[in-house]
Structure formats: structure tokens, C-alpha cells
Write a protein that holds these residues in place. Structure first.
Motif, PDB file in Angstrom:
ATOM      1  N   GLN A  36       0.871  -1.174   0.000  1.00  0.00           N
ATOM      2  CA  GLN A  36       0.000   0.000   0.000  1.00  0.00           C
ATOM      3  C   GLN A  36       0.908   1.223   0.000  1.00  0.00           C
ATOM      4  OE1 GLN A  36      -2.567   0.557   3.538  1.00  0.00           O
ATOM      5  NE2 GLN A  36      -4.295   0.368   2.134  1.00  0.00           N
ATOM      6  N   LEU A  37       1.107   1.799  -1.164  1.00  0.00           N
ATOM      7  CA  LEU A  37       2.096   2.866  -1.296  1.00  0.00           C
ATOM      8  C   LEU A  37       1.721   4.106  -0.492  1.00  0.00           C
ATOM      9  CD1 LEU A  37       2.979   2.605  -5.100  1.00  0.00           C
ATOM     10  CD2 LEU A  37       4.138   1.555  -3.157  1.00  0.00           C
ATOM     11  N   GLU A  38       0.432   4.350  -0.303  1.00  0.00           N
ATOM     12  CA  GLU A  38       0.031   5.558   0.414  1.00  0.00           C
ATOM     13  C   GLU A  38       0.260   5.456   1.925  1.00  0.00           C
ATOM     14  OE1 GLU A  38      -3.936   3.438  -0.587  1.00  0.00           O
ATOM     15  OE2 GLU A  38      -1.881   3.582  -1.359  1.00  0.00           O
ATOM     16  N   THR A  39       0.498   4.251   2.428  1.00  0.00           N
ATOM     17  CA  THR A  39       0.800   4.070   3.856  1.00  0.00           C
ATOM     18  C   THR A  39       2.160   3.416   4.085  1.00  0.00           C
ATOM     19  OG1 THR A  39      -0.234   1.884   3.981  1.00  0.00           O
ATOM     20  CG2 THR A  39      -1.657   3.805   4.365  1.00  0.00           C
ATOM     21  N   ARG A  40       2.821   3.001   3.028  1.00  0.00           N
ATOM     22  CA  ARG A  40       4.092   2.274   3.087  1.00  0.00           C
ATOM     23  C   ARG A  40       3.967   0.913   3.791  1.00  0.00           C
ATOM     24  NH1 ARG A  40       6.776   7.504   4.616  1.00  0.00           N
ATOM     25  NH2 ARG A  40       7.761   8.337   2.733  1.00  0.00           N
ATOM     26  N   ALA A  66      -0.359  -1.171 -19.662  1.00  0.00           N
ATOM     27  CA  ALA A  66      -0.755  -2.481 -19.142  1.00  0.00           C
ATOM     28  C   ALA A  66      -1.634  -2.377 -17.910  1.00  0.00           C
ATOM     29  CB  ALA A  66       0.492  -3.306 -18.822  1.00  0.00           C
ATOM     30  N   LEU A  67      -1.430  -1.325 -17.105  1.00  0.00           N
ATOM     31  CA  LEU A  67      -2.155  -1.204 -15.849  1.00  0.00           C
ATOM     32  C   LEU A  67      -3.259  -0.151 -15.942  1.00  0.00           C
ATOM     33  CD1 LEU A  67       0.820  -1.443 -13.339  1.00  0.00           C
ATOM     34  CD2 LEU A  67      -0.993  -3.126 -13.685  1.00  0.00           C
ATOM     35  N   PRO A  68      -4.421  -0.415 -15.344  1.00  0.00           N
ATOM     36  CA  PRO A  68      -5.522   0.554 -15.379  1.00  0.00           C
ATOM     37  C   PRO A  68      -5.419   1.615 -14.294  1.00  0.00           C
ATOM     38  CG  PRO A  68      -6.239  -1.414 -14.237  1.00  0.00           C
ATOM     39  CD  PRO A  68      -4.812  -1.683 -14.691  1.00  0.00           C
ATOM     40  N   LEU A  69      -4.344   1.596 -13.520  1.00  0.00           N
ATOM     41  CA  LEU A  69      -4.129   2.551 -12.443  1.00  0.00           C
ATOM     42  C   LEU A  69      -3.121   3.615 -12.858  1.00  0.00           C
ATOM     43  CD1 LEU A  69      -3.786   0.018  -9.503  1.00  0.00           C
ATOM     44  CD2 LEU A  69      -5.557   1.780  -9.631  1.00  0.00           C
ATOM     45  N   ARG A  70      -3.259   4.801 -12.263  1.00  0.00           N
ATOM     46  CA  ARG A  70      -2.240   5.833 -12.369  1.00  0.00           C
ATOM     47  C   ARG A  70      -1.949   6.322 -10.954  1.00  0.00           C
ATOM     48  NH1 ARG A  70      -2.706   3.608 -16.421  1.00  0.00           N
ATOM     49  NH2 ARG A  70      -3.001   4.432 -18.547  1.00  0.00           N
ATOM     50  N   TRP A  71      -0.677   6.596 -10.696  1.00  0.00           N
ATOM     51  CA  TRP A  71      -0.247   6.994  -9.372  1.00  0.00           C
ATOM     52  C   TRP A  71       0.291   8.424  -9.401  1.00  0.00           C
ATOM     53  CZ3 TRP A  71       0.148   2.115 -11.246  1.00  0.00           C
ATOM     54  CH2 TRP A  71      -0.198   1.041 -10.391  1.00  0.00           C
ATOM     55  N   SER A  72       0.103   9.132  -8.298  1.00  0.00           N
ATOM     56  CA  SER A  72       0.686  10.460  -8.137  1.00  0.00           C
ATOM     57  C   SER A  72       1.505  10.465  -6.853  1.00  0.00           C
ATOM     58  CB  SER A  72      -0.402  11.539  -8.088  1.00  0.00           C
ATOM     59  OG  SER A  72      -1.348  11.263  -7.084  1.00  0.00           O
ATOM     60  N   LEU A  73       2.569  11.246  -6.846  1.00  0.00           N
ATOM     61  CA  LEU A  73       3.440  11.323  -5.676  1.00  0.00           C
ATOM     62  C   LEU A  73       2.694  11.934  -4.501  1.00  0.00           C
ATOM     63  CD1 LEU A  73       6.792  12.453  -7.289  1.00  0.00           C
ATOM     64  CD2 LEU A  73       6.366  10.274  -6.148  1.00  0.00           C
ATOM     65  N   GLY A  74       3.002  11.439  -3.304  1.00  0.00           N
ATOM     66  CA  GLY A  74       2.351  11.945  -2.111  1.00  0.00           C
ATOM     67  C   GLY A  74       0.991  11.310  -1.914  1.00  0.00           C
TER      68      GLY A  74
END
Length: 310
Positions: free
Chosen positions: A115-119, A299-307
């Protein structure tokens, strides 16, 4: 406390992991954590964690013995645990993903929930039982948590239905092109899969996170990747596997476009090299020589933003 103790009290470490632990003098220190925290079933917090996630990192081995790492997405709830020893996964087969070839009935698999938003991150490995072309279950062999070191905070959002695959076709090659080099050299995150065949005949696959400042992975003119190994939990799952079986699968994700770069190839572990001192905090290095490269745009249906989006 019983939930954190292995049922048989035996050490989970194989000879490669023990060799790495010997190299830094921590064999005795890591014996207790190995017996106590590498479990044969998921604790309740892990069982609750996986269903929350919109993606999972997988490590597999194809029929040739090549190792692949991949990232697969689904609506939260696409993973669930009906009992502590089982994780059910709803993921359709995907011929464009080279890791899919290692997801047959009875195949060994590794999973990293992160979980990148909580590490927060938890790992498990086990064996696949196919329940259909859209789903499989994993019987847990090992389950354990990881510390949050080196994880870059990111928040994610779907840009399309995860059940709808991209129309873009994968591109296969034997050498890194300029696009792949830029993707690796700009990355602050990637995932690596490895495996060993244990003395009891069981195959044990691992997949783990690697992170650092953007550019922490160096790409040589010959296309060989040099990866620093920073201080960690001293489990040495990945490097221990490399010592026994020098094969690896790497996956890099472009978090802004959903592009995925997957590679399988050979590894060399460097415990003593002058180059180690040139990389801040590196304790050792490993080199990866790609043999088969697959670039999968969108390939992935997700997009991530920093923070984190508040």
C-alpha cells in the motif's frame, strides 16, 4: 503471541539465506525472528489487508525455469482470505503478461501486497490451485510482514475498468532500447522475483520491493543493471535465493502512464567490490543481465501520483 509463532518452531531459512546472514554475522540473531515471524498462515491483519488493495505484485516461474515479476490490478476485494491458510484471487488469465505462464495448477507463486500511500507491505508465498480461468487460490507456505523502508509515498486511481484489458500489444526484445533505459534510470521503485527449489522438493518463490532515490539503479553500456542493496531486515530472501539460483525477474512500472517493463535474466551478487563505496548507504551490489525483455504499454488501469491526496 501464538499467532506470530511457527507451528513447528523450525527455522524457515535455506542455505542461501543463511550464507548471506553469515556474511554479516547475524545468523544467531535472525534465528528467533525466522521461527517467530515467518508464518505458515496469514495473521488476521494480513487477511484484512489484502482485500483492501487495488493491485498486487506477483512472482512466478515459467516452464523454462525463467523467473518473472508482474503487477496486476483489480477492484479492492479481488483478493480475499476465507481461512488463514488460503488467499483467493480473482484475476483473469492474461497472455500478454509473461508471468501468467507460471500461474498454472500446482505452480509455486509469490505475492507482495503493498500500500504505497501508507508504506505498508506484507509478503507470502505458496502454491496455486486453479479454480477457473478467472480465479485461483493460494495455499500459504510462508507469510510475513516487511518494514516500510525505501517505499515512496504514492496515491492511485483507476483510469479504466480493471476488467478491460488494454488494446496495446506487448513488445518483446533481447536488449534494452532507449525507452527502457530511461524508464529504469528514472525509477525510484521496482520489484524483483526469485526462487529456489528446497531440499524437500518444494519450490519457494519470493517477490520483493526495491526502492531508492530516482536513478538508484545503474544501467551499463552493455545493458547490465547494477542494483545497490541497502540496509534492511537481514532476512536476505532475495539475495539468499540468488546465491542458490542466480535467476531473477524484474518489473518496473511507469506510475504516470501505466506502462510496465518486465525482464528475466541472470544475477551476480557482489559482496566485496570497490563500486559499493561509490553508492551511498549500499552494503553490497548485485548485477542483473536481462535475457528476455517485455515492454507492455498501458498495461495497468491505475495511475499513481506522488504523495497522498487528502
Amino acid at each position: 503471541m501464538l499467532e506470530q509463532t511457527r507451528q513447528d518452531g523450525t527455522s524457515p531459512w535455506h542455505e542461501g539465506e543463511l550464507a548471506m546472514q553469515r556474511s554479516v554475522g547475524v545468523v544467531e540473531r535472525m534465528d528467533g525472528p525466522g521461527r517467530n515471524f515467518v508464518r505458515r498462515a496469514m495473521p488476521e491483519q494480513h487477511r484484512a489487508f489484502f482485500p483492501m488493495l487495488p493491485f498486487v505484485v506477483l512472482g512466478t516461474v515459467d516452464a523454462r525455469g525463467d523467473t518473472w515479476a508482474t503487477v496486476r490490478a483489480g477492484r479492492p476485494g479481488f483478493m480475499s482470505s476465507p481461512e488463514p491458510e488460503i488467499l483467493d484471487v480473482t484475476l483473469p488469465r492474461d497472455a500478454a503478461d509473461p508471468a501468467d505462464a507460471g500461474m498454472e495448477e500446482g505452480d509455486a507463486i509469490a505475492m507482495l501486497g503493498i500500500q504505497l500511500e501508507t508504506r505498508r507491505r506484507n509478503r507470502l508465498n505458496g502454491v496455486i490451485h486453479r479454480t477457473g480461468v478467472e480465479s485461483f487460490s493460494v495455499r500459504v507456505g510462508q507469510s510475513f510482514g516487511n518494514c516500510p523502508q525505501y517505499i515512496q509515498l504514492r496515491s492511485s486511481a483507476f483510469v479504466r475498468d480493471p476488467d478491460l484489458p488494454t488494446a496495446m500489444q506487448p513488445l518483446h526484445s533481447a536488449q534494452l532500447d532507449d525507452r527502457a533505459r530511461r524508464m529504469i534510470e528514472g525509477a525510484d521503485t521496482f520489484f524483483v522475483a526469485s526462487y529456489v527449489d528446497r531440499d524437500n522438493g518444494e519450490r519457494q518463490v519470493d517477490v520483493s520491493h526495491r526502492g531508492g532515490n530516482a536513478g538508484f539503479v545503474r544501467v551499463g553500456a552493455d545493458g547490465v543493471l547494477t542494483v545497490p542493496d541497502f540496509p534492511g531486515n537481514r532476512f536476505f530472501n532475495t539475495l539468499g535465493n540468488f546465491l542458490v539460483n542466480p535467476r531473477a525477474g524484474l518489473v518496473f512500472v511507469d506510475f504516470e502512464t501505466g506502462d510496465v517493463l518486465q525482464m528475466t535474466g541472470r544475477v551476480e551478487v557482489l559482496l566485496d567490490s570497490p563500486e559499493i563505496a561509490t553508492i551511498q548507504r549500499a552494503e553490497r551490489l548485485w548485477r542483473f543481465t536481462p535475457e528476455h525483455i517485455v515492454f507492455r504499454p498501458d498495461a495497468l488501469p491505475l495511475r499513481w501520483s506522488l504523495g497522498i491526496d487528502l
